[in-house]
Design an enzyme around this catalytic site. Structure first.
Site, PDB file in Angstrom:
ATOM      1  N   ASP A   1       0.831  -1.202   0.000  1.00 27.29           N
ATOM      2  CA  ASP A   1       0.000   0.000   0.000  1.00 27.29           C
ATOM      3  C   ASP A   1       0.871   1.260   0.000  1.00 27.29           C
ATOM      4  OD1 ASP A   1      -2.289   1.795   0.596  1.00 27.29           O
ATOM      5  OD2 ASP A   1      -3.326  -0.061   1.094  1.00 27.29           O
TER       6      ASP A   1
ATOM      7  N   HIS B   1      -3.845   6.227   3.091  1.00 25.14           N
ATOM      8  CA  HIS B   1      -4.509   5.013   2.611  1.00 25.14           C
ATOM      9  C   HIS B   1      -3.960   3.748   3.272  1.00 25.14           C
ATOM     10  CE1 HIS B   1      -5.752   1.968  -0.417  1.00 25.14           C
ATOM     11  NE2 HIS B   1      -6.726   2.807  -0.730  1.00 25.14           N
TER      12      HIS B   1
ATOM     13  N   SER C   1     -11.200  -0.630  -1.451  1.00 17.28           N
ATOM     14  CA  SER C   1      -9.940  -0.587  -0.708  1.00 17.28           C
ATOM     15  C   SER C   1     -10.162  -0.823   0.782  1.00 17.28           C
ATOM     16  CB  SER C   1      -9.286   0.792  -0.832  1.00 17.28           C
ATOM     17  OG  SER C   1      -8.566   0.897  -2.009  1.00 17.28           O
TER      18      SER C   1
END
Ligand code: NAG
Ligand code: NAG
Ligand code: NAG
Ligand code: NAG
Ligand code: NAG
Ligand code: NAG
Length: 750
Positions: free
Chosen positions: A138, A210, A528
């Protein structure tokens, strides 16, 4: 059916332009390595030196080697000119090569909604995932966040071979017993930028939030009092609070490339992770050119479970990525929480609006006026300190919000918005909330029927137990899988809408007026977010059942998934006007972790099964070996009938006859002897048969096989139709229901 063409495996661009270097991912046949080489790495070095040109005007330097891959694939990535590439293609042992590609991300209360609880079920049975290691590829991690503190964590497993790499604003002392590894992969990204621009955060530190969000969702530690400015307040924790996390950063502010993603997966396999979580994907690539498909095949062979996201290109059919037979493909659902600004009308009626306004303001008893579409700035400026009600179509809500906020003296705004769009417009820089169309009508009626309408607004409210949840999120990408249509995808859905998790604290999460605001926690939506929920649950299952294969874990999650919502009705699809969701939107259903602990039966599969499936995809031998890396290439038995816990059958539009047959084998994973009977939910326009319709198991690990047959009845279907039913194996003691969705469709891919 049309599959992706077995196109030439090399696509050199700008042939003849020697100066043009491009990064290629090159697959080699390791069995062709001459015994003179002691290892893969020295063989690659020798191969690269062969590619150096002798002819005048061709490149004469040894190409830049970015990575040597040893686990996820057999091969390397390097910067090559067209002539170097063509010399490489003639080298003994060359399998295939394709250009590096950019990769994009799919961008507290969820565990209660999933009914994980400390007294029974999967949490105590797995001891909260104790000892499992989840590798997350990620944007990196914000290690100081409390989700990564290691209070109460077990020691780092002895088998762990990972590392905590230093880099910009990141030193190795930031890892601990929770965050046991942190690495970063940026060589492919650097090589893709000819100007050689520096990478601003060349370290595992997360400058996008994220990766911090996904990894804390999967396995964050307990954090009391977590919230986003009071919204969603509670104790935050990941799905597997006692599992370890290793971050593999391959996505940077400047972008990401598949060569870096492969390097990250390669390293994760070698470091010894149990689970790989991939909230990213590439659209429109065949399996033999999909770095995720290729790298995760090796992970599957080594017993590593891989969870991926479908993407956010819904609600259109065939929009998903990661439709890869050997991974779990997870779509997104909304759950039963409303983040609210509540509205109290002058007559006492209370209405929940949807809002993430971060200011402290509440507005009491102010005049309320209807301003139509709120598109006239002049008239809004004349309104004065009042609350305005605006009714516009969904596309114009963003515009109306900005017009109301620039009419600086308006006190607050209520915007009528179909709930499917809430996530796009829920952030407010001024006191404002979204109102459902039916509540909008009620407010308008009150305004029109009252001589002096007023309203009060309160923010930072969280309403739990919203009716009718979960539902499939509007944006969640849908099946079928373009790259492997005969395997029904997605597999399941998990919470993905407005998930609260840790965040990088110096990234703006919104505005109050013109002042930017920051938070250690943030709400995010997307597949996600659903992917790491499934990754964490897989870690719990791995801890509870260390002997289960990745396919067995996936089967347990699929066959026990919920197909009904919390009101007992079929789960609805927000992308299809609230109609019942089909398996192309939700797969087998919404993940139910406690039930997955004891599925009764599993549909298992291993490398040989996937190889037989690949043999049906019209690929060349080189393309198949690009994926399998295997020197044993054996397509003597090809079968598109993978032993999978779901069924999809394609029929020609208008055909009034047609039969599809499936062969499956189930394994008893419960102790003792069991008898199961087949229960079919019928499919409109089709007859479905199961043979035999009773399965008797005398002991654990015993296998039994059956056939499922789908026959078209007289009426032909129109083009593009999807109908569905299910097969459930139900045991006679009423303890297990092993359910598989069945889809019949006339969708034509490509
Ligand atoms: C398989 O590939 C060949 C050659 O590329 C092509 O002619 C044929 O139509 C393909 N078949 C299918 C079913 O896609
Ligand atoms: C890492 O950072 C800590 C805290 O700032 C510091 O005490 C330590 O010396 C650093 N370690 C290294 C290897 O630089
Ligand atoms: C906007 O509102 C003003 C004042 O109420 C009015 O004079 C004007 O005609 C309106 N403009 C439009 C485009 O409707
Ligand atoms: C965020 O923090 C990092 C690391 O401390 C720093 O390098 C970066 O400049 C910060 N960004 C902002 C927008 O403050
Ligand atoms: C290929 O597979 C078939 C069927 O599984 C088997 O009979 C045969 O021996 C295999 N051939 C090789 C070379 O492994
Ligand atoms: C350094 C840093 O960002 N620390 C924060 C980590 O997150 C917690 C909340 O969980 C904050 O309180 C810390 O300040």
């Amino acid at each position: 059916m049309v599959f992706l063409a077995g196109a030439a495996s090399v696509h050199p661009t700008a042939i003849g332009s020697e100066a043009l270097l491009r990064t290629y991912i090159v697959h080699m046949d390791r069995s062709a390595m001459p015994s003179a080489f002691s290892d893969h790495r020295s063989w690659v070095a020798a191969i690269l030196s062969i590619t150096v040109g002798q002819a005048p005007g061709t490149s004469s330097a040894v190409p830049d080697l970015l990575y040597v891959y040893e686990h996820a694939i057999h091969g390397f990535s390097a910067r090559l000119s067209p002539s170097q590439l063509s010399r490489l293609q003639r080298t003994h042992g060359f399998l295939s090569a394709y250009p590096d590609m950019p990769v994009k991300l799919d961008t507290t209360h969820t565990f209660e909604f999933l009914q994980l609880n400390p007294s029974s079920g999967l949490w105590p049975a797995s001891n909260y995932g104790e000892g499992a290691i989840i590798g997350v590829v990620d944007t990196g991690v914000w290690p100081e966040n409390e989700s990564y503190k290691d209070d109460g964590m077990p020691e780092v497993p002895l088998r762990w071979r990972g590392a905590c790499e230093e880099g910009t604003a990141f030193n190795s002392s930031l890892c601990n017993k929770k965050l046991i590894g942190a690495r970063y992969f940026s060589k492919g990204l650097k090589a893709s930028d000819p100007s050689g621009q520096a990478i601003s955060m060349n370290s595992p530190r997360d400058t996008q939030g994220h990766g911090t969000h996904t990894s804390s969702t999967a396995a964050g530690n307990y954090v009391r009092g977590a919230s986003f400015f009071g919204y969603g307040l509670g104790t935050a924790r990941g799905m597997a609070p006692l599992a370890h996390v290793a971050m593999y950063k391959a996505l940077f502010d400047e972008g990401g490339t598949s060569s870096d993603i492969i390097a990250a997966i390669d390293q994760a396999i070698s470091d010894g992770v149990d689970i790989i979580s991939l909230s990213l994907g590439l659209d429109g690539v065949p399996l033999h050119q999909d770095p995720i498909a290729i790298a995760t095949y090796a992970a599957m062979e080594k017993g590593v479970f891989v969870s991926t996201s479908t993407g956010n290109r819904g609600p259109f059919l065939a929009s998903l990525h990661n439709g890869i037979p050997w991974v779990l493909t997870v779509g997104a659902a909304s759950f039963d929480r409303e983040l609210a600004g509540t509205v109290e009308l002058g007559d006492g009626t209370i209405i929940a609006g949807s809002s993430l306004y971060a200011g402290r303001t509440s507005l009491n008893g102010l005049p309320l006026v209807f301003m139509n579409s709120c598109s006239n700035l002049t008239s809004l400026k004349q309104v004065g300190y009042k609350i305005v009600l605006c009714e516009i179509n969904a596309e114009a809500i963003g515009l109306a919000k900005s017009i109301v906020s620039s009419a600086a003296n308006v006190a607050g705004g209520l915007f009528v918005c179909p709930t499917a769009y809430n996530i796009y417009f829920q952030h407010f820089s001024f006191p404002g909330a979204l109102i459902s169309p039916s509540d909008g009508r009620a407010i308008l009626k009150y305004i029109q029927g009252s001589p002096a309408p007023t309203a009060s607004l309160r923010f930072r409210q969280t309403i739990l137990g919203k009716r009718q949840a979960p539902s499939v999120a509007y944006y969640s990408s849908r099946g079928p899988s373009q790259s492997c249509p005969n395997v029904l995808k997605p597999d399941i859905v998990a919470p993905g809408t407005m998930v609260l998790a840790s965040w990088s604290p110096n990234i703006t999460v919104g505005y109050v007026g013109s002042r930017p605001v920051y938070s250690h926690f943030n709400f995010e939506s997307g597949s996600s977010m659903s992917c790491p929920h499934a990754s964490g649950i897989a870690a719990l299952l791995r801890a509870a059942h260390p002997d289960w294969s990745p396919a067995a874990i996936r089967s347990a999650m699929m066959t026990t998934a919920d197909s009904l919502d919390n009101t007992g009705k079929p789960i609805r699809d927000s992308g299809d006007g609230g109609n019942p969701a089909t398996p192309l939107a939700m797969g087998a259903g919404h993940v139910n972790p406690n039930k997955a602990l004891d599925p009764g039966l599993v549909y298992d599969a291993g490398a040989g099964d996937y190889m037989r499936l690949l043999c049906t995809l019209n690929y060349t031998e080189e393309q198949i070996r690009t994926i399998t890396r295997s020197s044993v290439y054996n397509c003597s038995t090809a079968s598109h009938d993978l032993n999978y816990p779901s069924f999809i059958a394609y029929f020609s539009p208008g055909a009034v006859t047609g039969v599809r047959e499936f062969q499956r084998t189930v394994t008893n994973v419960a102790d003792g002897s069991w008898t199961y009977v087949a229960r079919l939910m019928p499919i409109d326009g089709f007859s479905v048969y199961v043979q035999p319709n009773k399965l008797v198991f005398t002991q654990k690990h015993e296998k039994q096989s059956f056939k499922l047959r789908i026959e078209a009845a007289e009426v032909g279907m129109k083009h593009g139709k999807v109908v569905h039913g299910s097969l459930s194996w139900v045991d006679d003691r009423g303890q297990h229901v092993v359910r598989s969705p069945i889809v019949a469709t006339t969708i034509k891919l490509l």
